[in-house]
Design an enzyme around this catalytic site. Structure first.
Site, PDB file in Angstrom:
ATOM      1  N   ASP A  30       0.967  -1.158   0.028  1.00  8.93           N
ATOM      2  CA  ASP A  30      -0.073   0.349   0.003  1.00  8.93           C
ATOM      3  C   ASP A  30       1.072   1.322   0.116  1.00  8.93           C
ATOM      4  O   ASP A  30       1.596   1.055   0.954  1.00  8.93           O
ATOM      5  CB  ASP A  30      -0.759  -0.003   1.172  1.00  8.93           C
ATOM      6  CG  ASP A  30      -1.894   0.664   1.216  1.00  8.93           C
ATOM      7  OD1 ASP A  30      -3.028  -0.356   0.695  1.00  8.93           O
ATOM      8  OD2 ASP A  30      -1.876   1.972   0.508  1.00  8.93           O
ATOM      9  N   LYS A 207     -18.967  -8.282 -13.055  1.00 11.49           N
ATOM     10  CA  LYS A 207     -19.822  -7.941 -11.497  1.00 11.49           C
ATOM     11  C   LYS A 207     -20.536  -6.302 -11.888  1.00 11.49           C
ATOM     12  O   LYS A 207     -20.946  -6.432 -11.014  1.00 11.49           O
ATOM     13  CB  LYS A 207     -17.867  -7.070 -11.467  1.00 11.49           C
ATOM     14  CG  LYS A 207     -17.575  -5.961 -10.075  1.00 11.49           C
ATOM     15  CD  LYS A 207     -17.970  -7.042  -9.082  1.00 11.49           C
ATOM     16  CE  LYS A 207     -18.149  -6.389  -7.934  1.00 11.49           C
ATOM     17  NZ  LYS A 207     -17.943  -6.911  -6.914  1.00 11.49           N
ATOM     18  N   PHE A 252     -31.835 -10.117  -0.273  1.00 13.48           N
ATOM     19  CA  PHE A 252     -31.944  -8.859  -0.662  1.00 13.48           C
ATOM     20  C   PHE A 252     -33.283  -8.266  -0.776  1.00 13.48           C
ATOM     21  O   PHE A 252     -33.780  -7.542  -1.851  1.00 13.48           O
ATOM     22  CB  PHE A 252     -30.670  -8.495  -2.325  1.00 13.48           C
ATOM     23  CG  PHE A 252     -29.458  -8.268  -2.097  1.00 13.48           C
ATOM     24  CD1 PHE A 252     -29.005  -6.889  -1.455  1.00 13.48           C
ATOM     25  CD2 PHE A 252     -28.666  -9.792  -1.634  1.00 13.48           C
ATOM     26  CE1 PHE A 252     -27.591  -7.105  -1.454  1.00 13.48           C
ATOM     27  CE2 PHE A 252     -27.324  -9.728  -1.057  1.00 13.48           C
ATOM     28  CZ  PHE A 252     -26.821  -7.784  -1.144  1.00 13.48           C
ATOM     29  N   HIS A 254     -34.930  -6.985   1.243  1.00 14.59           N
ATOM     30  CA  HIS A 254     -35.852  -6.172   2.810  1.00 14.59           C
ATOM     31  C   HIS A 254     -35.620  -5.062   2.696  1.00 14.59           C
ATOM     32  O   HIS A 254     -34.764  -4.495   2.794  1.00 14.59           O
ATOM     33  CB  HIS A 254     -34.471  -6.500   3.861  1.00 14.59           C
ATOM     34  CG  HIS A 254     -34.510  -8.672   4.360  1.00 14.59           C
ATOM     35  ND1 HIS A 254     -35.070  -9.177   4.902  1.00 14.59           N
ATOM     36  CD2 HIS A 254     -33.190  -9.052   4.023  1.00 14.59           C
ATOM     37  CE1 HIS A 254     -35.056 -10.234   5.063  1.00 14.59           C
ATOM     38  NE2 HIS A 254     -33.699 -10.371   4.326  1.00 14.59           N
ATOM     39  N   GLY A 260     -26.951   1.468   0.218  1.00 15.68           N
ATOM     40  CA  GLY A 260     -25.456   2.156   0.192  1.00 15.68           C
ATOM     41  C   GLY A 260     -24.347   1.820  -0.423  1.00 15.68           C
ATOM     42  O   GLY A 260     -24.386   0.578  -0.251  1.00 15.68           O
ATOM     43  N   CYS A 263     -20.000   0.452  -2.597  1.00 21.04           N
ATOM     44  CA  CYS A 263     -19.892  -0.678  -4.584  1.00 21.04           C
ATOM     45  C   CYS A 263     -21.107  -0.232  -5.281  1.00 21.04           C
ATOM     46  O   CYS A 263     -21.597   0.327  -5.915  1.00 21.04           O
ATOM     47  CB  CYS A 263     -19.928  -1.986  -4.485  1.00 21.04           C
ATOM     48  SG  CYS A 263     -17.789  -2.434  -3.714  1.00 21.04           S
ATOM     49  N   ARG A 331     -19.238   4.702   3.421  1.00 17.34           N
ATOM     50  CA  ARG A 331     -18.806   5.039   2.256  1.00 17.34           C
ATOM     51  C   ARG A 331     -20.368   4.847   1.779  1.00 17.34           C
ATOM     52  O   ARG A 331     -20.977   4.093   1.717  1.00 17.34           O
ATOM     53  CB  ARG A 331     -18.167   4.925   0.858  1.00 17.34           C
ATOM     54  CG  ARG A 331     -17.061   4.621   1.922  1.00 17.34           C
ATOM     55  CD  ARG A 331     -15.756   4.229   0.805  1.00 17.34           C
ATOM     56  NE  ARG A 331     -15.479   2.669   0.729  1.00 17.34           N
ATOM     57  CZ  ARG A 331     -14.413   1.392   0.194  1.00 17.34           C
ATOM     58  NH1 ARG A 331     -14.222   2.408  -0.920  1.00 17.34           N
ATOM     59  NH2 ARG A 331     -14.646   0.610   0.668  1.00 17.34           N
TER      60      ARG A 331
HETATM   61  N1  LIG Z   1     -15.639  -3.229  -0.497  1.00 18.44           N
HETATM   62  C1  LIG Z   1     -16.300  -3.499  -1.040  1.00 18.44           C
HETATM   63  O1  LIG Z   1     -16.636  -4.578  -0.474  1.00 18.44           O
HETATM   64  C2  LIG Z   1     -15.763  -4.759  -2.442  1.00 18.44           C
HETATM   65  C3  LIG Z   1     -16.287  -6.029  -2.808  1.00 18.44           C
HETATM   66  C4  LIG Z   1     -16.060  -5.781  -4.593  1.00 18.44           C
HETATM   67  C5  LIG Z   1     -15.370  -4.988  -4.549  1.00 18.44           C
HETATM   68  N2  LIG Z   1     -14.619  -4.189  -4.761  1.00 18.44           N
HETATM   69  C6  LIG Z   1     -14.343  -3.197  -5.025  1.00 18.44           C
HETATM   70  O2  LIG Z   1     -12.704  -3.381  -4.852  1.00 18.44           O
HETATM   71  C7  LIG Z   1     -11.981  -2.263  -5.295  1.00 18.44           C
HETATM   72  C8  LIG Z   1     -11.076  -1.680  -3.822  1.00 18.44           C
HETATM   73  O3  LIG Z   1     -11.599  -1.969  -2.985  1.00 18.44           O
HETATM   74  P1  LIG Z   1     -11.350  -1.576  -1.416  1.00 18.44           P
HETATM   75  O4  LIG Z   1     -13.519  -0.612  -1.025  1.00 18.44           O
HETATM   76  O5  LIG Z   1     -10.989  -2.807  -1.130  1.00 18.44           O
HETATM   77  O6  LIG Z   1     -11.206  -0.108  -1.078  1.00 18.44           O
HETATM   78  P2  LIG Z   1     -10.433   0.868  -0.428  1.00 18.44           P
HETATM   79  O7  LIG Z   1     -10.199   2.383  -1.076  1.00 18.44           O
HETATM   80  O8  LIG Z   1     -10.597   0.133   0.887  1.00 18.44           O
HETATM   81  O9  LIG Z   1      -8.733   0.421  -0.868  1.00 18.44           O
HETATM   82  C9  LIG Z   1      -8.218   1.110  -1.634  1.00 18.44           C
HETATM   83  C10 LIG Z   1      -6.525   0.586  -0.958  1.00 18.44           C
HETATM   84  O10 LIG Z   1      -5.533   0.946  -2.193  1.00 18.44           O
HETATM   85  C11 LIG Z   1      -5.229   2.137  -1.872  1.00 18.44           C
HETATM   86  N3  LIG Z   1      -3.886   2.323  -3.127  1.00 18.44           N
HETATM   87  C12 LIG Z   1      -4.320   3.319  -3.938  1.00 18.44           C
HETATM   88  N4  LIG Z   1      -3.750   3.722  -4.713  1.00 18.44           N
HETATM   89  C13 LIG Z   1      -2.203   2.610  -4.587  1.00 18.44           C
HETATM   90  C14 LIG Z   1      -0.689   3.051  -5.037  1.00 18.44           C
HETATM   91  N5  LIG Z   1      -0.493   3.264  -6.394  1.00 18.44           N
HETATM   92  N6  LIG Z   1       0.057   1.687  -5.167  1.00 18.44           N
HETATM   93  C15 LIG Z   1      -0.358   0.880  -3.665  1.00 18.44           C
HETATM   94  N7  LIG Z   1      -1.552   1.262  -2.789  1.00 18.44           N
HETATM   95  C16 LIG Z   1      -2.820   2.122  -3.198  1.00 18.44           C
HETATM   96  C17 LIG Z   1      -4.880   2.896  -1.020  1.00 18.44           C
HETATM   97  O11 LIG Z   1      -4.248   3.226  -0.260  1.00 18.44           O
HETATM   98  C18 LIG Z   1      -6.263   2.324  -0.004  1.00 18.44           C
HETATM   99  O12 LIG Z   1      -5.591   1.864   1.111  1.00 18.44           O
HETATM  100  C19 LIG Z   1     -12.772  -1.735  -5.796  1.00 18.44           C
HETATM  101  O13 LIG Z   1     -13.015  -1.320  -7.593  1.00 18.44           O
HETATM  102  C20 LIG Z   1     -13.970  -1.656  -5.373  1.00 18.44           C
HETATM  103  O14 LIG Z   1     -15.066  -1.190  -6.453  1.00 18.44           O
HETATM  104  C21 LIG Z   1     -14.671  -3.457  -3.569  1.00 18.44           C
END
Ligand SMILES: NC(=O)c1ccc[n+]([C@@H]2O[C@H](COP(=O)([O-])OP(=O)(O)OC[C@H]3O[C@@H](n4cnc5c(N)ncnc54)[C@H](O)[C@@H]3O)[C@@H](O)[C@H]2O)c1
Length: 444
Positions: A30, A207, A252, A254, A260, A263, A331
């Site tokens: 990260d 997706k 889904f 309910h 919100g 995603c 979010r």
């Molecule tokens: N949160 C969910 O429930 C979920 C479920 C399925 C898919 N997704 C998808 O997965 C992806 C990530 O979502 P998330 O919720 O984990 O996001 P998040 O914001 O929690 O995490 C993203 C991470 O990436 C890091 N990052 C950004 N740029 C970087 C770089 N250049 N080098 C290294 N690290 C870097 C950030 O510091 C952060 O820690 C999104 O596209 C989202 O749509 C999320």
């Protein structure tokens, strides 16, 4: 097998930890120094049940490490996963691919041997081909493949979802990449979890289509709930009667205060945008986005009615602010629309949430954070249940009502019933999708 995961958010960290639990050697990267520092100290920067223990186990076993240095992390890795954020781009609803493309370029510059660059982030159709071009341009001699591997985990149940998925979707262009991906997911393959192998575009589309479909299902039942309120039907009975139909299913269905989270809001917007760009408007999804906004506004009107038409001078206890239970993720939570309307209308708002304060404090100015629902409700005019944390499912309603200024409850998750509320001494109780004809006087 050596794997690198770039991004240690809700998806990247869970994926990295679970891959290491499969037995792979995993390095999580990260760019946020604070996150890496915490992870190196054995702390998990997000709240996700079970994650800290599973992480500790795999760190202890020597299979899982953390770094800010992408180049060392990908050295020797057969698969590099991109799991960075793809938030809504300001202005046009498109998914912002800045982080994905920046990481792709960084990987290209650091890679020295055959690598499969896997996009786990949710990205619009065509993005993996773009990633391929970016990598080729940055390092024309690199031997590599791209793969699309969208993630379907749910926050709050992420480990179980990752370890026991309904399916794993893998989009590839070559047999070589397919083989690497099969090796990554071998433990799941051996246990007969379905692995759906597709082309890149189909994987990307699956997706968005899946998320838009789920958002549609929620929004549909929310709209039916509004009609139930006018017609005397009870949404709980309606959902049950519908959900037992195997073609529909009970998930889904309910009714609540609107979807919100990290995603659905952004992915529905991105799908609508993709449709516009290809001159195939996603009319259903566009309507879902609009109706979901109306659902949240309808909640505010219901609360206002319960407060005799004004929030001004009212003290309101809100139970739950995260977009769903078992996560600290705020979010696009409905709380971010509903609470500011109450504060803006002159209410004193007290909030209680088992995990929401860390994120919520900055997002909800003017509210008082408390840790006990009974203390929050003391001398209040209204208690609102916004998120169905287990902590709020078994409240002693009698104890709560006794010390309120006016004992009123808005149960926006349908946990209780008019009968429960009346028995406990509440003067007024509203929920979602149940007829207001069923007044407190008449009982349930
Ligand atoms: N949160 C969910 O429930 C979920 C479920 C399925 C898919 N997704 C998808 O997965 C992806 C990530 O979502 P998330 O919720 O984990 O996001 P998040 O914001 O929690 O995490 C993203 C991470 O990436 C890091 N990052 C950004 N740029 C970087 C770089 N250049 N080098 C290294 N690290 C870097 C950030 O510091 C952060 O820690 C999104 O596209 C989202 O749509 C999320």
């Amino acid at each position: 097998m050596k794997i690198a995961v770039i991004g240690t958010g809700y998806v990247g960290l869970v994926s990295g930890v679970c891959f290491s639990d499969f037995g792979h050697d995993v390095v999580c990267v990260d760019k946020d120094p604070a996150k890496i520092e915490m992870l190196e100290a054995g702390q998990v920067p997000i709240f996700e049940p079970g994650l800290e223990d599973l992480m500790a186990k795999n760190v202890e076993a020597g299979r899982l490490t953390f770094t800010r240095d992408l180049a060392t992390a990908i050295d020797g890795a057969e698969a590099v996963f991109i799991a960075v954020g793809t938030p809504t781009r300001r202005g046009d609803g498109h998914a912002d691919l800045t982080f994905v493309m920046a990481v792709a370029e960084e990987i290209a510059k650091a890679a020295t041997h055959y690598t499969v660059i896997v996009t786990k982030s949710t990205v619009p159709v065509g993005t993996n081909r773009q990633v391929k071009q970016v990598v080729r341009k940055a390092n024309p001699d690199l031997d590599f493949d791209v793969a699309s591997n969208p993630e379907f985990l749910r926050e709050g149940a992420a480990i179980d979802d990752f370890m026991r998925p309904d399916r794993v979707v893998v989009g590839v262009q070559t047999d070589r990449a397919a083989q690497v991906m099969a090796d990554v997911y071998r433990p799941l393959f051996l246990r007969d979890f379905p692995i759906v192998t597709t082309d890149l575009e189909s994987a990307e589309m699956i997706k968005y289509a899946a998320n838009a479909f789920l958002a549609t299902k929620i929004t549909f039942i929310n709209e039916i709930a509004a009609l139930c309120e006018r017609t005397g039907a009870d949404i709980k009975q309606v959902s049950k009667g519908m959900g037992l139909d195997g073609r529909i299913g009970n998930k889904f269905l309910h009714a609540g205060p609107g979807y919100g989270g990290s995603c659905f809001p952004k992915d529905t917007k991105a799908l609508a945008r993709i449709g516009q760009e290809h001159a195939v408007p996603m009319q259903i999804t566009e309507t879902v986005i609009k109706v979901n906004e109306e659902v949240k506004r309808r909640m505010i009107d219901k609360l206002l009615d319960l407060c005799d038409g004004t929030f001004n001078g009212k003290t309101i206890a809100v139970l739950g602010v995260t977009f769903k239970p078992n996560t600290d993720d705020m979010r696009d939570a409905p709380a971010l629309t509903i609470i500011p309307a109450m504060v803006g209308g002159g209410a004193k708002v007290r909030t209680v949430d088992p995990q929401g304060m860390h994120e919520g404090e900055a997002l909800l100015p003017g509210v008082k954070w408390m840790d006990d629902p009974y203390k929050a409700a003391r001398n209040a005019d209204l208690v609102v249940i916004l998120t169905e944390w287990n902590e709020f499912r078994g409240l002693d309603l009698k104890r709560m009502a006794k010390h309120m200024a006016t004992a009123r409850m808005a149960d926006l998750r349908n946990i209780y019933s008019t009968k429960d509320a009346k028995r406990a001494g509440f003067q007024a109780y509203i929920s979602i999708g149940r007829s207001p004809l069923e007044t407190m006087d008449e009982g349930a």
